[in-house]
Write a protein that holds these residues in place. Sequence first.
Motif, PDB file in Angstrom:
ATOM      1  N   PRO A 263     -31.164  -2.725  28.132  1.00 53.13           N
ATOM      2  CA  PRO A 263     -31.790  -1.560  28.526  1.00 53.13           C
ATOM      3  C   PRO A 263     -29.837  -1.150  28.261  1.00 53.13           C
ATOM      4  N   SER A 277     -28.890  -1.383  33.940  1.00 53.27           N
ATOM      5  CA  SER A 277     -30.267  -1.915  33.594  1.00 53.27           C
ATOM      6  C   SER A 277     -30.501  -2.283  34.862  1.00 53.27           C
ATOM      7  N   SER A 278     -32.100  -1.614  34.736  1.00 54.86           N
ATOM      8  CA  SER A 278     -32.690  -1.838  36.482  1.00 54.86           C
ATOM      9  C   SER A 278     -32.938  -3.159  36.576  1.00 54.86           C
ATOM     10  N   GLN A 486     -30.487   4.124  35.972  1.00 51.95           N
ATOM     11  CA  GLN A 486     -30.945   3.314  34.430  1.00 51.95           C
ATOM     12  C   GLN A 486     -31.207   3.372  33.669  1.00 51.95           C
ATOM     13  N   PHE A 488     -33.475   0.847  31.492  1.00 54.95           N
ATOM     14  CA  PHE A 488     -34.841  -0.620  31.209  1.00 54.95           C
ATOM     15  C   PHE A 488     -34.817  -1.106  29.746  1.00 54.95           C
TER      16      PHE A 488
END
Length: 491
Positions: A263, A277-278, A486, A488
């Motif tokens: 991410p 980053s989620s 965001q 992933f």
Amino acid sequence: MTVHFPFQNSYSALPDSFFARVAPTPVAAPRLIKLNRPLAVQLGLDPDMLETPEGAEILAGKTVPDGADPIAMAYAGHQFGQFVPQLGDGRAILLGEVIDRDGVRRDIQLKGSGPTPFSRRGDGRAALGPVLREYIVSEAMYALGIPTTRSLAAVVTGEHVIRETALPGAVLTRVAASHIRVGTFQFFAVRRDTDAIRRLADHVIARHYPELLGTERPYHALLAGVVARQAELVARWLLVGFIHGVMNTDNSSISGETIDYGPCAFMDAYNPAQVFSSIDEMGRYAYANQPRIALWNLTRLAECLLPLFGEEQEKVVEQAQDILGAFPETFSKAYQAGLRKKVGLFTERDGDEALIQDLLDAMAKNQADFTLTFRRLGDAAGDPAADDARAEFMDPAAFDEWARRWRERLAAEPQSAAERQTAMNAVNPLFIPRNHRVEAVIQAAVNDDNYALFEELVKVLAKPYEDQPDYAAYADPPLPDQRVLQTFCGT
């Protein structure tokens, strides 16, 4: 005629506890998306042969080339601060090693090539989106001059992987100085296997730090070498606005390369607390936290190496602390030197750090674009009438106040305006992998099997410091409705 890889494997000659032998899982209908032809030539490979159907089968893991010794490497790691004693390559298989044209040993690894004994109930596959992201960002980092793993090829498999939904499957061929991590040492340390730690350390010294061979205290020097490389690496990340996103110890390379682009993202507006980053819900790996986390990871490495330092516990701990103590100064020296270059200062004077910090503070307060502010400072240095940098600030007066002091400081420098602008443009990129651009590439590929945007973005990012008038829009930050909030991991 067949595709030939001149393998000279060394890691697979280590004891069996270091890895699991496992072949890639064949895929249905591999199709080459992209071959990095210059890198193939550098590795001593034939790019024309790699672009054949046979080459695509090798790059997808459907066919194992002669001389390969496929393995999944064992390692452990701290993930977001929590220790996991066994991780390992769960969806990557190291085909082998080659000696490139500069005499450097390089790993060739397939990422997304099927399950291994370390997959932990995962499918061992990769979706197309994360493969394209890693290809784009790793090659952009290389063009920016930052130590990094490289991308040799991306292949679609003709199969789907199931994540939240069904997605096209793909395999990335990754090239690295090695895939040895802090977590590799942790794997043996948690098992109290001192012989394996010594064997691994000796392998790392021979491969990455050969100047240490025969020194009086090679393991102390090894730690010092890794500390220095990591400090300088993270400084270079910050200087281009890069956020790794998942700085676990298993993603921390002993060679000093940037590794494991999950991410990851580049900042648009400057924000020291920026997180994309989620999975980083607490901001552990935020932009400004990266130096602190790098030192935390290196401290875990030092703990692994203590048994090699000697038997007097108190003494060896003190020695390790002294070595780790060099990190802040090494990082600061590299970071501050880079910042001075970014603002056109080529001598060092009292007050420079405060001047630059004032700029960063004003950028954060005014949501100024990180990349464009510094790039346009170069224009302002070359032409006092240029005001593009000023336009990056919500309150232009904040820039004016700082720019007045900056110009006073520049007047004490010996360079001409033209020399200064040229030097600044050589360290301040115009083009970075903007998140919205990367997402547009992924969506076109996943939804429409269209790789035109991918090809164009890779082409632009190969020359990040050059003005490219035909592709000027690629330098633009996202519009409000284009912002990516965001990113992933894709595992």
